[in-house]
Design an enzyme around this catalytic site. Structure first.
Site, PDB file in Angstrom:
ATOM      1  N   GLU A  44       0.838  -1.201   0.000  1.00  0.00           N
ATOM      2  CA  GLU A  44       0.000   0.000   0.000  1.00  0.00           C
ATOM      3  C   GLU A  44       0.874   1.253   0.000  1.00  0.00           C
ATOM      4  OE1 GLU A  44      -1.874   3.252   0.613  1.00  0.00           O
ATOM      5  OE2 GLU A  44      -0.829   2.588   2.397  1.00  0.00           O
ATOM      6  N   TYR A 127      -5.786   6.847   5.465  1.00  0.00           N
ATOM      7  CA  TYR A 127      -5.914   6.049   4.239  1.00  0.00           C
ATOM      8  C   TYR A 127      -5.244   4.672   4.412  1.00  0.00           C
ATOM      9  CZ  TYR A 127      -5.559   4.486  -0.528  1.00  0.00           C
ATOM     10  OH  TYR A 127      -5.635   3.716  -1.658  1.00  0.00           O
ATOM     11  N   ASP A 145      -9.146   7.204  -2.698  1.00  0.00           N
ATOM     12  CA  ASP A 145      -7.972   7.740  -3.394  1.00  0.00           C
ATOM     13  C   ASP A 145      -8.448   8.380  -4.698  1.00  0.00           C
ATOM     14  OD1 ASP A 145      -8.579   5.663  -5.079  1.00  0.00           O
ATOM     15  OD2 ASP A 145      -6.598   4.744  -5.045  1.00  0.00           O
TER      16      ASP A 145
END
Ligand code: SF4
Length: 374
Positions: A44, A127, A145
């Site tokens: 990620e 996030y 995103d």
């Protein structure tokens, strides 16, 4: 109301269509073959602001070299830089290692079990916490995103620039949180991102093969190209910097140049020539003038121009020549790093021939090319 989503609530099966499409069409990435918290976290962070073609080989090398959180926590600076090469924004790698050290020392090597716990890890924001919690702990936290913003803007037919405001971002987060599949939250998040990356692309989306075309308002109204509108441009800022080229004669006729690891500023976390803001000029030049190792200071009449995002930077090259003497470079380096400790992580002398290989940013390479002309 600039985001109108009532039609999505009227068609709840759109989420099932999306998930069924994801099951059939998801790309085969190494971190998708088996759910692993460490792998999910690393991939990620690596994937931010770059393409999967760049990430996949680097992810595989990273995991082969640092297979677990303990090895990442113990990783040296040089190895970390090498493994992160090509991914940019080196500060993210350092944050990862800081997070790994926290997990090892404060959590006994155990990964956080939910979103709130992830937020306590240094360097982890909402996030990343949503990604790891939804994929690894099946927690219903939607990830927003750029891909998700685009997909939502099109599903809702939103062509208002307000979508880029803080309120717009919050509305998209609320919408995604409302529709996230509670049985498969991680897959919902990945499916939204995958749809944005492979079908609902910014230029020329492939609506004919889109699984949720039947609920897409932008497609129905034929306004796909306007949804979302372009992001308002940030205002250009003009910045002046002094770049120091400190040289010292070395054995064999070579020359040494002083490079620094930067703690802050435009190029924070990179290695390059010392850079000073306009507000630091008077302190810098007074210090150079008073330093008894400095033989001469010359401000080049040919400055450089450089652009980093919305900053237009004009750089004055300041050439500093030191007196010859075996002990001088290290003595000067010690004094320099003490004086400017707030902005420097470290200092090092590098031979002229190795300088080009050592500096990484395009601004430093420009400064180097200017040296190479001598
Ligand atoms: Fe995007 Fe087209 Fe699908 Fe709408 S129909 S979500 S614009 S790909």
């Amino acid at each position: 109301m600039f985001i109108e989503d009532s039609h999505l609530a009227d068609h709840p099966p759109w989420v099932n269509l999306l998930l069924a499409w994801y099951d059939q069409n998801k790309r085969d990435f190494p971190w998708r073959r088996k759910i692993d918290v460490y792998h999910t976290w690393i991939c990620e962070v690596m994937s931010q602001q770059t393409t999967m073609a760049v990430v996949v080989p680097r992810f595989e090398r990273f995991i082969a070299t640092l297979p677990d959180v303990k090895s990442l926590a113990d990783c040296s600076e040089d190895l970390l830089r090498e493994l992160w090469s090509g991914l940019g924004y080196y500060a993210r790698a350092r944050n990862l290692r800081n997070g790994a050290r926290y997990i090892v020392t404060e959590r006994g090597g155990h990964f956080p079990a939910n979103y709130e716990q992830w937020l306590t890890v240094p360097g982890v924001g909402p996030y990343t916490a949503s990604v790891t919690a939804s994929i690894c702990a099946r927690e219903a936290r939607a990830c927003v995103d750029g891909n998700v913003i685009r997909v939502v803007a099109r599903l809702t037919g939103c062509s208002s620039a307000d979508i880029w405001s803080e309120l717009g971002r919050k509305k998209i987060q609320d919408l995604a949180d409302r529709f996230i599949d509670h049985g498969r939250p991680g897959d919902f998040n990945q499916a939204m991102m995958e749809l944005g990356a492979t079908v609902c692309q910014k230029q020329s989306p492939s609506c004919e093969r889109c699984p949720v075309k039947t609920v897409c308002r932008a497609s129905r109204l034929e306004v796909v190209a306007q949804c979302p509108p372009n992001k308002p441009r940030k205002q250009i800022e003009f910045v002046e910097l002094d770049a120091l080229r400190v040289s010292s004669p070395a054995a064999g006729g070579d020359e040494l140049y002083l490079l620094v690891g930067r703690k802050r500023g435009f190029l924070s976390e990179t290695v390059g020539f010392p850079l000073f803001a306009e507000t630091e000029r008077s302190t810098l030049h007074a210090w150079l003038k008073a330093n008894n190792h400095v033989k001469s200071v010359h401000i080049s009449s040919d400055g450089l121009s450089h652009t980093i995002t919305n900053h237009r930077i004009s750089v004055r090259i300041v050439d500093v020549e030191l007196f010859a003497g075996a002990a001088l470079p290290s003595d000067f380096e010690r004094q320099f790093s003490q004086q400017f400790a707030d902005s420097l992580a470290d200092c090092r002398w590098v031979s002229k021939s190795l300088t080009k290989k050592t500096v990484a940013s395009s601004l430093d390479r420009k400064i180097w090319e200017n040296i190479a002309l001598f």
